[in-house]
Design a protein around this motif. Structure first.
Motif, PDB file in Angstrom:
ATOM      1  N   LYS A 248      11.408  67.819 118.993  1.00 45.75           N
ATOM      2  CA  LYS A 248      11.137  66.749 118.149  1.00 45.75           C
ATOM      3  C   LYS A 248      12.001  66.485 116.784  1.00 45.75           C
ATOM      4  O   LYS A 248      12.480  65.404 116.602  1.00 45.75           O
ATOM      5  N   VAL A 249      12.107  67.714 116.166  1.00 46.80           N
ATOM      6  CA  VAL A 249      12.871  67.563 115.016  1.00 46.80           C
ATOM      7  C   VAL A 249      14.051  67.455 115.401  1.00 46.80           C
ATOM      8  O   VAL A 249      15.066  66.696 114.709  1.00 46.80           O
ATOM      9  N   ASP A 250      14.762  68.270 116.349  1.00 45.99           N
ATOM     10  CA  ASP A 250      16.128  67.850 116.802  1.00 45.99           C
ATOM     11  C   ASP A 250      16.523  66.269 117.100  1.00 45.99           C
ATOM     12  O   ASP A 250      17.523  65.965 117.015  1.00 45.99           O
ATOM     13  N   GLU A 251      15.361  65.888 117.748  1.00 44.40           N
ATOM     14  CA  GLU A 251      15.677  64.424 118.131  1.00 44.40           C
ATOM     15  C   GLU A 251      15.565  63.462 117.116  1.00 44.40           C
ATOM     16  O   GLU A 251      15.651  62.332 117.186  1.00 44.40           O
ATOM     17  N   GLY A 252      15.192  63.944 115.977  1.00 44.88           N
ATOM     18  CA  GLY A 252      14.992  63.030 114.718  1.00 44.88           C
ATOM     19  C   GLY A 252      13.708  62.267 114.754  1.00 44.88           C
ATOM     20  O   GLY A 252      13.530  61.387 113.806  1.00 44.88           O
ATOM     21  N   VAL A 296      15.329  79.508 120.075  1.00 48.78           N
ATOM     22  CA  VAL A 296      14.843  78.195 119.247  1.00 48.78           C
ATOM     23  C   VAL A 296      14.689  78.409 117.656  1.00 48.78           C
ATOM     24  O   VAL A 296      15.335  77.581 116.804  1.00 48.78           O
ATOM     25  N   THR A 297      13.954  79.168 117.433  1.00 48.36           N
ATOM     26  CA  THR A 297      13.699  79.406 115.831  1.00 48.36           C
ATOM     27  C   THR A 297      14.737  79.822 115.043  1.00 48.36           C
ATOM     28  O   THR A 297      15.100  79.615 113.919  1.00 48.36           O
ATOM     29  N   GLU A 303      20.557  76.182 110.736  1.00 49.59           N
ATOM     30  CA  GLU A 303      20.732  74.777 110.457  1.00 49.59           C
ATOM     31  C   GLU A 303      20.090  74.487 109.094  1.00 49.59           C
ATOM     32  O   GLU A 303      20.395  73.880 108.281  1.00 49.59           O
ATOM     33  N   SER A 304      18.901  75.221 108.788  1.00 46.92           N
ATOM     34  CA  SER A 304      18.190  74.912 107.281  1.00 46.92           C
ATOM     35  C   SER A 304      18.679  75.555 106.355  1.00 46.92           C
ATOM     36  O   SER A 304      19.463  76.367 106.269  1.00 46.92           O
TER      37      SER A 304
END
Length: 304
Positions: A248-252, A296-297, A303-304
């Motif tokens: 959901k984070v990747d989808e914004g 995934v993590t 990215e962060s």
């Protein structure tokens, strides 16, 4: 009685001499004699009569040789088969997983597993860690992937990975939040958390207690998917493992904020029954799931 003692016994039975058997096994003679003595003490039987012309097997030794020689041949055959690169793995896997993993990486993991082991049947059950522990103890599950329990278990437990938990908000949350959240002075945002029956809540509460921090959620919900939907559609926040919300984070649709210092971590372990070792297919599926969580993590952390 262990496998090594049986191997030593068979070598001595066939060679009839401690010297020759020790040379065959590439060990020193006292080590061989000690293991045979231990075996005789455990069985309560004399296996060899010691004489000037070597070791003469007793009737008990002859019976033991007839019983165990086929077993050792089967073990060697299994070893050879498993060492082959073209071995076909078949059978059935019955695995338990906490809901945070079934909802996040199970589908991808099963697809990868099926491509590698198409002849293996798989059954996956999800639930709270305590329920999955009961399933392993009762033999309904071959193994389970759970949140590390705080108490001691009568099961074999192996660490899989350590995962970061994050502070999550939806687009409806208008509060100006920093990139990293300090829970000792949390934002003025209502929280929804898993109930205390959930191992995730246990990991969170333990970390907060260690940091002398107290937080009170406004809402407590068992279903993680419902928590994620609630945060997405409202101005509440939650604290969950990154793997649960990363899609959901990747989808914004959600925002994930790191926590700390100190960070909030949850430890994922695999558990199995000590008398029912994990088979190669089960271990392969667990390894694939763990690697999918790491993927995934890891990508999110890069990215962060």
């Amino acid at each position: 009685m262990d496998l090594k003692q049986i191997q030593y016994f068979i070598a001595l039975f066939e060679d009839g001499s401690v010297t020759r058997a020790a040379k065959r096994l590439n060990i020193v003679q006292p080590a061989l004699s000690m293991q045979i003595s231990k075996l005789e003490a455990e069985l309560g039987q004399t296996l060899f009569e010691r004489g000037p012309h070597g070791m003469t097997p007793t009737d008990a030794a002859r019976l033991m040789y007839r019983l165990y020689t086929p077993i050792m041949r089967d073990i060697e055959h299994a070893r050879v088969q498993l060492s082959r690169q073209d071995v076909i793995v078949t059978g059935r896997v019955s695995l338990g997983m906490v809901a945070s993993e079934t909802e996040s990486v199970l589908a991808e993991s099963l697809a990868k597993f099926n491509a590698l082991f198409p002849q293996v049947e798989v059954s996956v059950a999800d639930g709270f860690s305590a329920q999955l522990i009961d399933g392993v103890e009762a033999g309904r599950l071959d193994a389970a992937i759970i949140n590390k329990p705080r108490g001691r278990l009568a099961l074999d437990m192996q660490p899989l990975l350590v995962e970061e938990m994050v502070y999550v908000t939806g687009l409806a949350c208008r509060a100006a939040l920093p990139e990293r959240i300090d829970l000792s002075s949390p934002p003025a945002v209502e929280l929804v958390l898993p109930t205390r029956r959930n191992g995730l809540r246990g990991a969170l509460d333990a970390a907060l207690m260690a940091a002398n921090i107290v937080i009170k959620p406004t809402f407590e919900i068992d279903l993680l998917s419902t928590i994620v939907q609630f945060v997405e559609q409202s101005a509440v926040a939650t604290i969950l493992p990154r793997v649960v919300v990363q899609r959901k984070v990747d989808e914004g649709l959600l925002r994930a904020h790191r926590i700390g210092p100190p960070p909030i971590l949850r430890h994922i372990v695999q558990v199995s029954h000590p008398k029912r070792p994990i088979g190669p297919a089960t271990q392969a599926l667990i390894d694939i799931i763990a690697e999918e969580i790491r993927r995934v993590t890891r990508s999110a952390a890069d990215e962060s």
